[in-house]
Design an enzyme around this catalytic site. Structure first.
Site, PDB file in Angstrom:
ATOM      1  N   ARG A 109      33.431  17.022 -15.312  1.00  0.00           N
ATOM      2  CA  ARG A 109      32.887  17.644 -14.098  1.00  0.00           C
ATOM      3  C   ARG A 109      33.971  18.392 -13.318  1.00  0.00           C
ATOM      4  O   ARG A 109      33.710  19.455 -12.753  1.00  0.00           O
ATOM      5  CB  ARG A 109      32.228  16.570 -13.224  1.00  0.00           C
ATOM      6  CG  ARG A 109      30.889  16.095 -13.791  1.00  0.00           C
ATOM      7  CD  ARG A 109      30.381  14.865 -13.087  1.00  0.00           C
ATOM      8  NE  ARG A 109      29.009  14.542 -13.483  1.00  0.00           N
ATOM      9  CZ  ARG A 109      28.408  13.393 -13.200  1.00  0.00           C
ATOM     10  NH1 ARG A 109      29.057  12.449 -12.531  1.00  0.00           N
ATOM     11  NH2 ARG A 109      27.166  13.162 -13.587  1.00  0.00           N
ATOM     12  N   THR A 122      30.369  11.818  -9.351  1.00  0.00           N
ATOM     13  CA  THR A 122      29.110  12.580  -9.271  1.00  0.00           C
ATOM     14  C   THR A 122      29.325  13.962  -8.669  1.00  0.00           C
ATOM     15  O   THR A 122      28.782  14.958  -9.170  1.00  0.00           O
ATOM     16  CB  THR A 122      28.092  11.785  -8.411  1.00  0.00           C
ATOM     17  OG1 THR A 122      27.980  10.464  -8.948  1.00  0.00           O
ATOM     18  CG2 THR A 122      26.738  12.464  -8.385  1.00  0.00           C
ATOM     19  N   TYR A 160      15.892   8.112 -13.354  1.00  0.00           N
ATOM     20  CA  TYR A 160      16.459   8.162 -11.999  1.00  0.00           C
ATOM     21  C   TYR A 160      15.624   7.318 -11.027  1.00  0.00           C
ATOM     22  O   TYR A 160      15.379   7.735  -9.895  1.00  0.00           O
ATOM     23  CB  TYR A 160      16.513   9.616 -11.511  1.00  0.00           C
ATOM     24  CG  TYR A 160      17.588  10.455 -12.173  1.00  0.00           C
ATOM     25  CD1 TYR A 160      18.911  10.024 -12.247  1.00  0.00           C
ATOM     26  CD2 TYR A 160      17.289  11.718 -12.695  1.00  0.00           C
ATOM     27  CE1 TYR A 160      19.896  10.801 -12.839  1.00  0.00           C
ATOM     28  CE2 TYR A 160      18.281  12.515 -13.293  1.00  0.00           C
ATOM     29  CZ  TYR A 160      19.577  12.044 -13.350  1.00  0.00           C
ATOM     30  OH  TYR A 160      20.558  12.817 -13.926  1.00  0.00           O
ATOM     31  N   ASN A 210      26.025  19.428 -12.123  1.00  0.00           N
ATOM     32  CA  ASN A 210      27.266  18.780 -12.559  1.00  0.00           C
ATOM     33  C   ASN A 210      27.353  18.535 -14.072  1.00  0.00           C
ATOM     34  O   ASN A 210      28.064  17.652 -14.532  1.00  0.00           O
ATOM     35  CB  ASN A 210      27.537  17.515 -11.734  1.00  0.00           C
ATOM     36  CG  ASN A 210      26.391  16.528 -11.799  1.00  0.00           C
ATOM     37  OD1 ASN A 210      25.409  16.769 -12.497  1.00  0.00           O
ATOM     38  ND2 ASN A 210      26.516  15.420 -11.101  1.00  0.00           N
ATOM     39  N   ARG A 218      32.711   7.293 -18.529  1.00  0.00           N
ATOM     40  CA  ARG A 218      32.406   7.593 -17.125  1.00  0.00           C
ATOM     41  C   ARG A 218      33.662   8.165 -16.435  1.00  0.00           C
ATOM     42  O   ARG A 218      33.579   9.098 -15.650  1.00  0.00           O
ATOM     43  CB  ARG A 218      31.926   6.305 -16.455  1.00  0.00           C
ATOM     44  CG  ARG A 218      31.500   6.436 -15.027  1.00  0.00           C
ATOM     45  CD  ARG A 218      30.168   7.119 -14.859  1.00  0.00           C
ATOM     46  NE  ARG A 218      29.940   7.402 -13.456  1.00  0.00           N
ATOM     47  CZ  ARG A 218      28.839   7.877 -12.942  1.00  0.00           C
ATOM     48  NH1 ARG A 218      27.816   8.172 -13.700  1.00  0.00           N
ATOM     49  NH2 ARG A 218      28.730   8.106 -11.661  1.00  0.00           N
ATOM     50  N   HIS A 277      25.676  13.920 -17.846  1.00  0.00           N
ATOM     51  CA  HIS A 277      25.321  12.585 -17.345  1.00  0.00           C
ATOM     52  C   HIS A 277      26.034  11.531 -18.176  1.00  0.00           C
ATOM     53  O   HIS A 277      26.134  11.669 -19.394  1.00  0.00           O
ATOM     54  CB  HIS A 277      23.810  12.343 -17.457  1.00  0.00           C
ATOM     55  CG  HIS A 277      23.443  10.905 -17.241  1.00  0.00           C
ATOM     56  ND1 HIS A 277      23.391  10.339 -15.987  1.00  0.00           N
ATOM     57  CD2 HIS A 277      23.184   9.899 -18.118  1.00  0.00           C
ATOM     58  CE1 HIS A 277      23.100   9.049 -16.103  1.00  0.00           C
ATOM     59  NE2 HIS A 277      22.966   8.754 -17.389  1.00  0.00           N
ATOM     60  N   PHE A 285      16.815  14.807  -2.189  1.00  0.00           N
ATOM     61  CA  PHE A 285      17.172  15.814  -3.199  1.00  0.00           C
ATOM     62  C   PHE A 285      16.431  15.596  -4.528  1.00  0.00           C
ATOM     63  O   PHE A 285      16.609  16.387  -5.452  1.00  0.00           O
ATOM     64  CB  PHE A 285      18.690  15.833  -3.429  1.00  0.00           C
ATOM     65  CG  PHE A 285      19.285  14.534  -3.921  1.00  0.00           C
ATOM     66  CD1 PHE A 285      19.196  14.169  -5.261  1.00  0.00           C
ATOM     67  CD2 PHE A 285      19.933  13.681  -3.038  1.00  0.00           C
ATOM     68  CE1 PHE A 285      19.744  12.972  -5.719  1.00  0.00           C
ATOM     69  CE2 PHE A 285      20.487  12.481  -3.487  1.00  0.00           C
ATOM     70  CZ  PHE A 285      20.383  12.127  -4.828  1.00  0.00           C
ATOM     71  N   LYS A 332      23.453  18.202 -19.505  1.00  0.00           N
ATOM     72  CA  LYS A 332      22.308  18.603 -18.682  1.00  0.00           C
ATOM     73  C   LYS A 332      21.983  20.080 -18.916  1.00  0.00           C
ATOM     74  O   LYS A 332      22.776  20.805 -19.540  1.00  0.00           O
ATOM     75  CB  LYS A 332      22.636  18.332 -17.208  1.00  0.00           C
ATOM     76  CG  LYS A 332      22.808  16.847 -16.871  1.00  0.00           C
ATOM     77  CD  LYS A 332      23.184  16.698 -15.414  1.00  0.00           C
ATOM     78  CE  LYS A 332      23.197  15.274 -14.964  1.00  0.00           C
ATOM     79  NZ  LYS A 332      23.444  15.168 -13.503  1.00  0.00           N
TER      80      LYS A 332
END
Ligand code: IDP
Length: 151
Positions: free
Chosen positions: A107, A96, A54, A117, A90, A120, A62, A14
């Protein structure tokens, strides 16, 4: 991206991860684990792309901040291949919220706040296939057929 299968998953660095110069380190983590990088591009995400990516979050309070975050700089979008890559990557990325992410996860090691964070990763095989198509604009063979028919 040559071929889609449950052996492929999208992982994106990100904008905060790019800005903090973590692209190389994140690639290295997945290469060290044994996964193979099969797609990579740097792009500026558009509002439209994000609203599809998303789509389950667009009504969340948010969401406007999430769009500001995800458009604050370029994203490095990747596709990784390997055994159980969706689930394993993952796990390597972590939950998250970085506050809940164990040390050793991306993360957990590189971030503090849920709204920054760093990375993705898809949480399901169906999501992975959908996101790869979305970010890498894979045109279905059937689309070429219909273009041919229409011409
Ligand atoms: P994921 O990225 O771990 O799959 P999602 O629930 O799909 O988690 O959320 C997408 C992204 O939206 C998160 O990675 C995070 O950047 C942001 N986000 C999720 N929940 C919150 C929140 O409560 N506040 C701010 N940002 C959030």
């Amino acid at each position: 991206v040559a071929e889609l299968s449950s052996k492929d998953t999208p992982i994106s660095v990100k904008p905060d991860g790019v800005q903090r110069r973590y692209v190389g380190q994140i690639i290295q983590r997945f290469e060290k684990r044994g996964f193979k990088l099969v797609g990579l591009k740097m792009l500026q995400a558009s509002d439209g792309l994000l609203s599809q990516h998303y789509r389950e979050l667009v009504k969340k309070p948010f969401y406007p901040n999430l769009v500001d975050y995800m458009t604050s700089g370029p994203v490095v979008a990747m596709v990784w291949e390997g055994l159980n890559v969706v689930q394993s990557s993952r796990r390597m990325v972590g939950p998250t919220n970085p506050a809940e992410a164990p040390a050793g996860t991306v993360r957990g090691d590189l971030s503090l706040h849920v709204s920054r964070n760093v990375v993705h990763a898809s949480d399901s095989v169906e999501g992975a296939e959908r996101e790869i198509k979305l970010w890498f604009e894979v045109v279905e063979a059937s689309a070429f057929f219909w273009i041919y028919v229409c011409l």
